[in-house]
Every structure is written in structure tokens, then in C-alpha cells.
Enzyme design. Structure first.
Site, mmCIF file in Angstrom:
data_model
loop_
_atom_site.group_PDB
_atom_site.id
_atom_site.type_symbol
_atom_site.label_atom_id
_atom_site.label_comp_id
_atom_site.label_asym_id
_atom_site.label_seq_id
_atom_site.Cartn_x
_atom_site.Cartn_y
_atom_site.Cartn_z
ATOM 1 N N ARG A 176 24.260 -5.159 -44.008
ATOM 2 C CA ARG A 176 24.170 -3.841 -43.372
ATOM 3 C C ARG A 176 25.534 -3.175 -43.200
ATOM 4 O O ARG A 176 25.768 -2.460 -42.223
ATOM 5 C CB ARG A 176 23.459 -3.961 -42.021
ATOM 6 C CG ARG A 176 22.013 -4.450 -42.119
ATOM 7 C CD ARG A 176 21.155 -3.521 -42.967
ATOM 8 N NE ARG A 176 19.804 -4.031 -43.099
ATOM 9 C CZ ARG A 176 19.390 -4.779 -44.124
ATOM 10 N NH1 ARG A 176 20.222 -5.073 -45.116
ATOM 11 N NH2 ARG A 176 18.153 -5.208 -44.172
ATOM 12 N N SER A 226 15.022 -0.384 -37.944
ATOM 13 C CA SER A 226 15.527 -1.492 -37.134
ATOM 14 C C SER A 226 16.684 -1.010 -36.263
ATOM 15 O O SER A 226 17.636 -0.402 -36.750
ATOM 16 C CB SER A 226 16.002 -2.635 -38.032
ATOM 17 O OG SER A 226 14.917 -3.189 -38.741
ATOM 18 N N GLU A 297 22.265 -1.508 -35.482
ATOM 19 C CA GLU A 297 22.175 -1.157 -36.895
ATOM 20 C C GLU A 297 22.166 0.360 -37.059
ATOM 21 O O GLU A 297 22.611 0.877 -38.070
ATOM 22 C CB GLU A 297 20.910 -1.762 -37.510
ATOM 23 C CG GLU A 297 20.770 -1.526 -38.986
ATOM 24 C CD GLU A 297 19.679 -2.376 -39.632
ATOM 25 O OE1 GLU A 297 18.932 -1.838 -40.464
ATOM 26 O OE2 GLU A 297 19.573 -3.573 -39.294
#
Length: 320
Positions: A176, A226, A297
Site C-alpha cells: 500500500r 479499507s 490506508e
């Protein structure tokens, strides 16, 4: 300079769509966020560059975003210019397995086009709502795969206004993250390398992944995907949050999904303040229960709302 003057100056040099006083809640998948002074969708690399040049010469802040699918904009909005590189185009070279894609294309659409041409590798992207540029910046992925695995080259605009082509090895893709997240470099386009496959099998795999998403993630509601990254060498963030008792917890109209505890959904009138308060509660609950610090995130941009401004309100806390 006020918003009208900024927009007027940009219309002289930028090819794209330019709007003033735009509520960012309508340009983020979470459906929260106050006004941007000016929102620019730039249609080509030169327009992106000219927008940055204008900001540098005038002292106006330019904030770059993708499709707004993993973004929380605060209730006070964003001052200056919000720039979305809206560079489109998908060119397929089936013989070599390469796709040349613009940063403004949606990743799910690129996956569909790849399948139509019998190219495999992007099946995991079925249902991922972000743009190619945003997906590269955060190395978006699912089901054990990520977009960085497929990248051959990325073309970027540097903070100094130069266009550079970078190899995948220079992109620093990690879980990520990538060099493009927070570096000031703006992704313009990318070359992806896929492998030939049977269209029926590729589309069947995509359908399987889409069905898995429907079973395990909230559908048909406003969400930013998320909320937290999965911690290393630990159970997934959703598992930790569920066992910390966060499923269904609400702050105003922001609620931890009852389907997946690492998602926040907007039940209709959530504010960014609601969402951010709930995120802090989620983080603290896991830290208290497991001693684990969750890392967001989603990206957070903008200013807090002034007291008494807009439709700011106090949200109650509870379980839905």
C-alpha cells in the site's frame, strides 16, 4: 486571489474542466468533505504541468488527488486548487502483453479491457474503484495481488515540471505504498505487462473475485474502502477490529460496517469529523486490546470546519 480569479487564470492555459467552490463530498467515495476553492480536471500532461506552474508562480496551493476513492476530505474543505489528472486512454498490444494506460482511467475498466483482449493479470482489480494514478500511488491490490507487480514503466511529472519515465524498479512499490505517495511526483501514465490467457477463464476469475467482494465487503453504500493497513506479522486489521468490538459502532452517520470491521460506511449524512472520530476510536480500541498501532490506508486532506459553519453538527456515539 479569490476562487473566481484563480479559475479565470487557469482557463486560459489548461485544457480541462474547471469549477469553483466545489463540495468535495461529491468527488469522494466516502461522500464527505467541504468545498475546494477550485477543482481542475486536467485532460493532458501539458495542462497538469501548467496548473502546477500557475500554483508556483502565484503562490496558490495545488493539491493533487485521484478518483477520491481512498480519501477523506475534512469538513472545512481544501484551499487553493484541487487538481485531478484526468488523462485517459488504454492502448493494448496483445502480442507483447502490454497495456499503455492514462492515469485518469479507472483500474476496474482497464481490467475489463484486458480481459476482452485475452490478457491475464488484472483479474484481482475487478471491482476496485480507484483510478490508475491513485492505484499506482498506493500500490492497490486485493486477493494477494497488487498492481505494482504488473508495472513495467511509469511516466511522471516531477515537482520541477519535468516529465520522466521510471522503471518499475525505481517505483519503490511496497504494501500500500510507492515512491509516488507524498513525493510530489504526479503519475501521468503507465505501461503494464500482462500474459495471454483464455478470455472465458479470465472473465470467470473476475466474476469470482467480484462475488467474493459482495460476500465480504459492504456494497451499495458510501465508503472509502479499507480504512487501515493490515499490520505486519499479525491478523488482518478487520479481524483485530472485530474482536475489539468495533463492528456496528457509530459516530453520527458514520458507522463501522457490520459486514467488514475495517470499513466505515456513510449512512447518509456523515461528516468528515464523524469519520475521523470513528477512525480514532477504531485505532484506540485495537491498541488497547492488542497493543497494535494501526496505520491508516486512507489519505486525509483539508481543513477542519469552523465552529458553526455549514452543516457541522455534533454526532452521537453508539452501535447501529
Amino acid at each position: 486571489m479569490d476562487a473566481r480569479d484563480i479559475a479565470a487564470a487557469l482557463r486560459l492555459v489548461v485544457r480541462g474542466e474547471i469549477e469553483e467552490h466545489v463540495l468535495m463530498k461529491y468527488h469522494t467515495s466516502m461522500r464527505v468533505g467541504g468545498p475546494a476553492d477550485v477543482l481542475v480536471r486536467a485532460f493532458d500532461p501539458l495542462s497538469v504541468s501548467r496548473c502546477l506552474e500557475f500554483g508556483a508562480s502565484s503562490g496558490v496551493t495545488v493539491t493533487v488527488i485521484g478518483a477520491g476513492t481512498n480519501l477523506i476530505v475534512k469538513d472545512g474543505g481544501i484551499r487553493g486548487v484541487v487538481l485531478r489528472p484526468y488523462i485517459r486512454g488504454i492502448r493494448v498490444h496483445r502480442e507483447s502483453g502490454r497495456l499503455a494506460v492514462g492515469a485518469g482511467e479507472m483500474l476496474w475498466k482497464v481490467a475489463v479491457v484486458a480481459a476482452e483482449h485475452g490478457l491475464s493479470g488484472l483479474e484481482f482489480a475487478a471491482g476496485i474503484p480507484g483510478s490508475v494514478g491513485g492505484a499506482l500511488a498506493m500500490n492497490a491490490g486485493a486477493f494477494g495481488h497488487c498492481v505494482g507487480e504488473l508495472v513495467e514503466k511509469v511516466t511522471v511529472l516531477t515537482p520541477g515540471g519535468q516529465i520522466r519515465e521510471l522503471d518499475a524498479s525505481q517505483a519503490a512499490f511496497a504494501y500500500r505504498s510507492s515512491r509516488f505517495r507524498g513525493s510530489g511526483e504526479i503519475v501521468l501514465s503507465a505501461s503494464l505487462v500482462l500474459v495471454p490467457g483464455e478470455r472465458r477463464w479470465i472473465e470467470g476469475t473476475m466474476a469470482h473475485f467480484l462475488e467474493a467482494r459482495k460476500r465480504t465487503q459492504p456494497q451499495g453504500v458510501a465508503s472509502a474502502g479499507s480504512v487501515f493497513k493490515n499490520p505486519k506479522a499479525m491478523p488482518e486489521a478487520g479481524w483485530l477490529l472485530e474482536r475489539a468490538g468495533m463492528k456496528g459502532v457509530r459516530v453520527g452517520d458514520a458507522q463501522v460496517s457490520t459486514i467488514h470491521a475495517n470499513f466505515i460506511v456513510n449512512l447518509g449524512r456523515a461528516t468528515a469529523a464523524d469519520v475521523l472520530t470513528l477512525m480514532e476510536m477504531m485505532r484506540e480500541s485495537v491498541k488497547s486490546r492488542f497493543g497494535v498501532e494501526l496505520e491508516p490506508e486512507v489519505a486525509v486532506l483539508g481543513e477542519d470546519a469552523q465552529v458553526g459553519a455549514g452543516d457541522a453538527r455534533l454526532g452521537g456515539v453508539g452501535h447501529g
